[in-house]
Design a protein around this motif. Structure first.
Motif, PDB file in Angstrom:
ATOM      1  N   GLY A 136       0.796  -1.227   0.000  1.00 43.95           N
ATOM      2  CA  GLY A 136       0.000   0.000   0.000  1.00 43.95           C
ATOM      3  C   GLY A 136       0.827   1.274   0.000  1.00 43.95           C
ATOM      4  N   PRO A 137       0.271   2.341  -0.571  1.00 42.46           N
ATOM      5  CA  PRO A 137       1.000   3.605  -0.699  1.00 42.46           C
ATOM      6  C   PRO A 137       1.263   4.298   0.642  1.00 42.46           C
ATOM      7  CG  PRO A 137      -1.270   3.880  -1.408  1.00 42.46           C
ATOM      8  CD  PRO A 137      -1.061   2.416  -1.171  1.00 42.46           C
ATOM      9  N   HIS A 138       0.373   4.142   1.619  1.00 42.81           N
ATOM     10  CA  HIS A 138       0.558   4.817   2.912  1.00 42.81           C
ATOM     11  C   HIS A 138       1.759   4.249   3.658  1.00 42.81           C
ATOM     12  CE1 HIS A 138      -3.150   6.856   2.136  1.00 42.81           C
ATOM     13  NE2 HIS A 138      -3.817   5.721   2.086  1.00 42.81           N
ATOM     14  N   LEU A 139       1.894   2.941   3.651  1.00 46.00           N
ATOM     15  CA  LEU A 139       3.026   2.303   4.317  1.00 46.00           C
ATOM     16  C   LEU A 139       4.333   2.671   3.606  1.00 46.00           C
ATOM     17  CD1 LEU A 139       3.809   0.582   6.687  1.00 46.00           C
ATOM     18  CD2 LEU A 139       3.421  -1.453   5.306  1.00 46.00           C
ATOM     19  N   HIS A 140       4.300   2.763   2.280  1.00 40.99           N
ATOM     20  CA  HIS A 140       5.486   3.184   1.522  1.00 40.99           C
ATOM     21  C   HIS A 140       5.934   4.575   1.978  1.00 40.99           C
ATOM     22  CE1 HIS A 140       6.254   0.408  -1.964  1.00 40.99           C
ATOM     23  NE2 HIS A 140       5.185  -0.137  -1.416  1.00 40.99           N
ATOM     24  N   PRO A 199       9.721  22.853  -5.024  1.00 40.98           N
ATOM     25  CA  PRO A 199       9.164  22.152  -3.860  1.00 40.98           C
ATOM     26  C   PRO A 199       7.696  22.482  -3.615  1.00 40.98           C
ATOM     27  CG  PRO A 199      11.204  23.304  -3.312  1.00 40.98           C
ATOM     28  CD  PRO A 199      10.767  23.785  -4.667  1.00 40.98           C
ATOM     29  N   GLY A 200       7.076  21.695  -2.750  1.00 39.23           N
ATOM     30  CA  GLY A 200       5.708  21.952  -2.328  1.00 39.23           C
ATOM     31  C   GLY A 200       5.648  23.175  -1.419  1.00 39.23           C
ATOM     32  N   ILE A 201       4.473  23.489  -0.928  1.00 38.11           N
ATOM     33  CA  ILE A 201       4.249  24.695  -0.132  1.00 38.11           C
ATOM     34  C   ILE A 201       5.224  24.771   1.049  1.00 38.11           C
ATOM     35  CG2 ILE A 201       2.435  23.660   1.295  1.00 38.11           C
ATOM     36  CD1 ILE A 201       1.021  26.423   1.144  1.00 38.11           C
ATOM     37  N   ALA A 202       5.865  25.899   1.177  1.00 35.20           N
ATOM     38  CA  ALA A 202       6.839  26.198   2.247  1.00 35.20           C
ATOM     39  C   ALA A 202       8.045  25.264   2.238  1.00 35.20           C
ATOM     40  CB  ALA A 202       6.165  26.183   3.618  1.00 35.20           C
ATOM     41  N   GLY A 203       8.195  24.453   1.202  1.00 33.70           N
ATOM     42  CA  GLY A 203       9.349  23.563   1.102  1.00 33.70           C
ATOM     43  C   GLY A 203      10.530  24.271   0.477  1.00 33.70           C
ATOM     44  N   GLY A 204      11.637  23.576   0.447  1.00 33.21           N
ATOM     45  CA  GLY A 204      12.837  24.150  -0.150  1.00 33.21           C
ATOM     46  C   GLY A 204      13.931  23.123  -0.273  1.00 33.21           C
ATOM     47  N   SER A 205      15.108  23.600  -0.612  1.00 39.50           N
ATOM     48  CA  SER A 205      16.236  22.709  -0.871  1.00 39.50           C
ATOM     49  C   SER A 205      16.718  21.978   0.381  1.00 39.50           C
ATOM     50  CB  SER A 205      17.392  23.496  -1.488  1.00 39.50           C
ATOM     51  OG  SER A 205      17.736  24.577  -0.661  1.00 39.50           O
ATOM     52  N   HIS A 206      16.242  22.369   1.539  1.00 37.77           N
ATOM     53  CA  HIS A 206      16.622  21.681   2.777  1.00 37.77           C
ATOM     54  C   HIS A 206      15.797  20.416   3.028  1.00 37.77           C
ATOM     55  CE1 HIS A 206      13.222  24.258   3.771  1.00 37.77           C
ATOM     56  NE2 HIS A 206      12.983  23.454   4.799  1.00 37.77           N
ATOM     57  N   ASN A 207      14.676  20.256   2.316  1.00 37.69           N
ATOM     58  CA  ASN A 207      13.805  19.101   2.537  1.00 37.69           C
ATOM     59  C   ASN A 207      14.383  17.818   1.946  1.00 37.69           C
ATOM     60  OD1 ASN A 207      11.472  21.494   2.074  1.00 37.69           O
ATOM     61  ND2 ASN A 207      11.256  20.198   3.877  1.00 37.69           N
ATOM     62  N   ASN A 208      14.149  16.722   2.640  1.00 38.37           N
ATOM     63  CA  ASN A 208      14.652  15.418   2.232  1.00 38.37           C
ATOM     64  C   ASN A 208      14.196  15.040   0.822  1.00 38.37           C
ATOM     65  OD1 ASN A 208      15.683  12.826   2.173  1.00 38.37           O
ATOM     66  ND2 ASN A 208      14.408  12.039   3.804  1.00 38.37           N
ATOM     67  N   TYR A 209      12.894  15.156   0.552  1.00 29.87           N
ATOM     68  CA  TYR A 209      12.390  14.730  -0.755  1.00 29.87           C
ATOM     69  C   TYR A 209      12.975  15.576  -1.884  1.00 29.87           C
ATOM     70  CZ  TYR A 209       9.007  18.614  -0.915  1.00 29.87           C
ATOM     71  OH  TYR A 209       8.419  19.853  -0.953  1.00 29.87           O
ATOM     72  N   PHE A 262      13.165   5.716   7.241  1.00 29.09           N
ATOM     73  CA  PHE A 262      14.438   5.054   6.974  1.00 29.09           C
ATOM     74  C   PHE A 262      15.322   5.696   5.903  1.00 29.09           C
ATOM     75  CE2 PHE A 262      11.749   1.697   8.770  1.00 29.09           C
ATOM     76  CZ  PHE A 262      12.534   1.368   9.854  1.00 29.09           C
ATOM     77  N   GLN A 263      14.812   6.643   5.173  1.00 29.89           N
ATOM     78  CA  GLN A 263      15.623   7.232   4.108  1.00 29.89           C
ATOM     79  C   GLN A 263      16.546   8.313   4.670  1.00 29.89           C
ATOM     80  OE1 GLN A 263      13.567   9.499   1.054  1.00 29.89           O
ATOM     81  NE2 GLN A 263      14.745   8.390  -0.460  1.00 29.89           N
ATOM     82  N   ARG A 264      17.788   8.256   4.273  1.00 27.95           N
ATOM     83  CA  ARG A 264      18.759   9.253   4.713  1.00 27.95           C
ATOM     84  C   ARG A 264      18.629  10.524   3.880  1.00 27.95           C
ATOM     85  NH1 ARG A 264      24.278   5.776   5.572  1.00 27.95           N
ATOM     86  NH2 ARG A 264      23.283   4.123   6.730  1.00 27.95           N
ATOM     87  N   VAL A 265      18.971  11.648   4.515  1.00 26.03           N
ATOM     88  CA  VAL A 265      18.993  12.921   3.802  1.00 26.03           C
ATOM     89  C   VAL A 265      20.344  13.025   3.097  1.00 26.03           C
ATOM     90  CG1 VAL A 265      18.874  15.426   4.020  1.00 26.03           C
ATOM     91  CG2 VAL A 265      17.503  13.980   5.537  1.00 26.03           C
ATOM     92  N   PRO A 266      20.339  13.119   1.769  1.00 26.27           N
ATOM     93  CA  PRO A 266      21.620  13.204   1.059  1.00 26.27           C
ATOM     94  C   PRO A 266      22.368  14.488   1.407  1.00 26.27           C
ATOM     95  CG  PRO A 266      19.800  12.850  -0.478  1.00 26.27           C
ATOM     96  CD  PRO A 266      19.206  13.115   0.863  1.00 26.27           C
ATOM     97  N   LYS A 267      23.664  14.362   1.571  1.00 21.69           N
ATOM     98  CA  LYS A 267      24.501  15.536   1.804  1.00 21.69           C
ATOM     99  C   LYS A 267      24.935  16.045   0.433  1.00 21.69           C
ATOM    100  CE  LYS A 267      25.921  14.162   6.313  1.00 21.69           C
ATOM    101  NZ  LYS A 267      26.904  14.077   7.326  1.00 21.69           N
ATOM    102  N   LEU A 268      24.409  17.190   0.069  1.00 22.14           N
ATOM    103  CA  LEU A 268      24.696  17.774  -1.233  1.00 22.14           C
ATOM    104  C   LEU A 268      25.344  19.133  -1.035  1.00 22.14           C
ATOM    105  CD1 LEU A 268      21.250  17.116  -2.955  1.00 22.14           C
ATOM    106  CD2 LEU A 268      23.310  15.733  -3.141  1.00 22.14           C
ATOM    107  N   ARG A 269      26.210  19.482  -1.950  1.00 18.03           N
ATOM    108  CA  ARG A 269      26.814  20.807  -1.918  1.00 18.03           C
ATOM    109  C   ARG A 269      26.011  21.698  -2.860  1.00 18.03           C
ATOM    110  NH1 ARG A 269      32.279  22.486  -4.266  1.00 18.03           N
ATOM    111  NH2 ARG A 269      32.308  24.659  -3.664  1.00 18.03           N
ATOM    112  N   LEU A 270      25.256  22.611  -2.272  1.00 10.08           N
ATOM    113  CA  LEU A 270      24.425  23.518  -3.050  1.00 10.08           C
ATOM    114  C   LEU A 270      24.993  24.932  -2.942  1.00 10.08           C
ATOM    115  CD1 LEU A 270      20.907  22.252  -1.903  1.00 10.08           C
ATOM    116  CD2 LEU A 270      22.071  21.715  -4.032  1.00 10.08           C
TER     117      LEU A 270
END
Length: 160
Positions: free
Chosen positions: A29-33, A83-93, A40-48
């Motif tokens: 199911g999509p909710h459990l995904h 990004p979605g509302i109030a999101g930005g480059s700091h968000n995991n997704y 469990f997903q790590r936030v990638p360390k990116l140089r921006l």
């Protein structure tokens, strides 16, 4: 998906469009995904590298560019993540989308709306999902700077 130049660019920049999707068998199911990914997903360390673009009304928005290693190809496709509302480059997704752009050999930039993602709000006018002037200015700026590079906009939720 149709045919033509856009199809070629999309297939070249995103392997996921041409590969078969196999869902995780034990994660039903999509909710459990969604929950599992957040836990469990790590936030990638990116140089921006942040670039502020001034707007005609005295405001500003920020473009966060993924710093690429190697020679600069001016014709390389550009993926602009919105990004979605109030999101930005700091968000995991958002960071995972940026990483995907890099993996697919695209120049990647995040469009951060006014006052979002730790940028200073310079005018009383705040971000509004119904106002596209800042986004239009961002796309025009990229088009002028990289006239031969295709621009692919990847927007999430209210960003789209």
């Amino acid at each position: 998906m149709g045919q033509g130049k856009l199809k070629e660019i999309l297939e070249e920049c995103s392997v996921v469009l041409t590969s078969t999707y196999y869902p995780t068998p034990w994660c039903i199911g999509p909710h459990l995904h969604t929950v599992i990914r957040v836990l469990f997903q790590r936030v990638p360390k990116l140089r921006l590298e942040r670039e502020y673009i001034a707007t005609p009304d005295g405001g500003q928005f920020a473009l966060d560019w993924l710093v690429n290693k190697g020679p600069d190809d001016l014709d390389k496709p550009i993926v602009m993540v919105i990004p979605g509302i109030a999101g930005g480059s700091h968000n995991n997704y958002v960071r995972h989308l940026v990483l995907n752009g890099q993996t697919n050999k695209c120049r990647t930039v995040v469009f951060n709306n006014r006052g979002c993602s730790f940028s200073t709000l310079l005018t009383p006018r705040m971000y509004s999902g119904s106002n596209t002037e800042d986004l239009s200015l961002a796309v025009c700026t990229l088009s002028q700077r990289y006239p031969n590079a295709p621009i692919i906009i990847l927007a999430v939720s209210l960003g789209g």
